[in-house]
Design a protein around this motif. Structure first.
Motif, short mmCIF file in Angstrom:
data_model
loop_
_atom_site.label_atom_id
_atom_site.label_comp_id
_atom_site.label_asym_id
_atom_site.label_seq_id
_atom_site.Cartn_x
_atom_site.Cartn_y
_atom_site.Cartn_z
N UNK A 28 0.88 -1.17 0.00
CA UNK A 28 0.00 0.00 0.00
C UNK A 28 0.91 1.22 0.00
N UNK A 29 1.02 1.90 -1.12
CA UNK A 29 2.04 2.94 -1.26
C UNK A 29 1.89 4.06 -0.24
N UNK A 30 0.67 4.46 0.05
CA UNK A 30 0.44 5.54 1.00
C UNK A 30 0.70 5.09 2.44
N UNK A 31 0.08 3.99 2.86
CA UNK A 31 0.19 3.55 4.24
C UNK A 31 1.58 2.99 4.55
N UNK A 32 2.16 2.24 3.64
CA UNK A 32 3.52 1.73 3.85
C UNK A 32 4.51 2.88 4.06
N UNK A 33 4.32 3.94 3.31
CA UNK A 33 5.24 5.08 3.37
C UNK A 33 5.09 5.88 4.65
N UNK A 34 3.85 6.11 5.09
CA UNK A 34 3.60 7.07 6.16
C UNK A 34 3.20 6.46 7.51
N UNK B 103 -5.98 -1.24 10.04
CA UNK B 103 -5.18 -0.02 9.95
C UNK B 103 -4.98 0.51 8.53
N UNK B 104 -4.84 -0.35 7.54
CA UNK B 104 -4.46 0.07 6.19
C UNK B 104 -5.64 0.50 5.32
N UNK B 105 -6.86 0.34 5.82
CA UNK B 105 -8.05 0.75 5.06
C UNK B 105 -8.05 0.14 3.66
N UNK B 106 -7.68 -1.11 3.61
CA UNK B 106 -7.71 -1.86 2.35
C UNK B 106 -7.46 -3.33 2.69
N UNK C 276 -13.85 3.77 5.37
CA UNK C 276 -13.68 3.88 3.92
C UNK C 276 -12.41 3.15 3.52
N UNK C 277 -12.24 2.96 2.21
CA UNK C 277 -11.05 2.29 1.68
C UNK C 277 -10.14 3.33 1.01
N UNK C 278 -8.83 3.17 1.24
CA UNK C 278 -7.83 4.09 0.69
C UNK C 278 -7.13 3.45 -0.50
N UNK C 279 -6.99 4.20 -1.57
CA UNK C 279 -6.32 3.73 -2.78
C UNK C 279 -4.88 3.32 -2.45
N UNK C 280 -4.51 2.06 -2.70
CA UNK C 280 -3.15 1.62 -2.37
C UNK C 280 -2.11 1.90 -3.45
N UNK C 281 -2.54 2.45 -4.57
CA UNK C 281 -1.66 2.54 -5.73
C UNK C 281 -0.96 3.87 -5.90
N UNK C 282 -1.23 4.82 -4.99
CA UNK C 282 -0.59 6.14 -5.07
C UNK C 282 0.00 6.49 -3.71
#
Length: 242
Positions: A153-159, A185-188, A207-213
């Motif tokens: 998950x690009x957003x959650x892994x990063x932050x 935690x990762x909303x996905x 809600x679900x967070x886009x993992x690709x950005x």
């Protein structure tokens, strides 16, 4: 067979108010009342019950669960405040210092819960988990809020990844009767192989967070949840979305 429902990242605001324009209370009820979550043996709320640790959020969740027919196990997430949570849920025997971690035995099976609400898993918890798991002959499962691994998950892994991930992975890898780990935690939704262990990351009801950005991007406002069916020689996990 044990039937365990997992609901994660509810993010209730000040009572029944909308949170970021989303009816998170309605989303939580959709998961709680869905056909897939009937006739459970255990319900797990795996963190982030509140959006900003509001007492009204915990009061609202507690009121909905007051007459719930099966046991409920709860752990805090990074949006929660354990000192406020403990006023509304039966957590006193499960709190050690400033962390909430415990073992729950049900139907001859053992389930462990760790507290990563501060962004890490404390050394006391890891030592305790090693000692307790070594006492069990059969397979055990573990719930924690943060996934103990990167998930793609690009957003959650990063932050927002688990701060002491390597240390936690080393301990978990040494627990031979632990194969399945459940997080949120990762909303996905994710299912990640971590050596011989599988990490099942539940979607959120908020809600679900886009993992690709690598920035926050809302993917869906529909709630998701997870069902675990644990039999003598099998363990199956199914993800549901509204």
């Amino acid at each position: 067979m044990l039937k365990i429902g997992q609901i994660s990242d509810i993010h209730i605001g000040n009572g029944e108010e909308l949170v970021q324009g989303i009816d998170v209370c309605a989303n939580f009820l959709k998961a709680l009342n869905s056909d897939s979550m009937q006739n459970l043996d255990l319900l797990v709320l795996s963190g982030d019950l509140a959006e900003n640790s509001q007492a009204a959020a915990y009061k609202h969740v507690a009121s909905l669960l007051k007459d719930y027919k099966v046991p409920v196990c709860i752990i805090p997430g990074n949006h929660d405040d354990l000192n406020i949570m403990r006023k509304y849920f039966d957590l006193e025997s499960k709190i050690h210092g400033d962390r909430c971690y415990y073992r729950y035995d049900l139907g001859g099976r053992t389930i462990f819960f760790l507290d990563s609400g501060c962004g890490n898993v404390s050394q006391d918890q890891l030592t305790w988990l090693q000692e307790e798991a070594s006492k069990i002959k059969g397979e055990v499962i573990l719930f924690m809020h943060h996934p103990p691994c990167f998930c793609g998950h690009r957003f959650m892994d990063l932050r927002y990844h688990l701060e002491n991930m390597v240390e936690v992975q080393e301990v978990l890898a040494g627990i031979k009767n632990l194969t399945h780990i459940y997080a949120g935690h990762y909303h996905h939704q994710f299912e990640v192989n971590m050596g011989r262990q599988i990490v099942h990351v539940a979607p959120a009801t908020q809600f679900q967070i886009d993992p690709n950005v690598p920035y926050f991007n809302l993917k869906s406002a529909a709630p998701g949840w997870q069902l675990i069916e644990w039999g003598e020689k099998f363990l199956e996990t199914t993800v549901y979305f509204e």
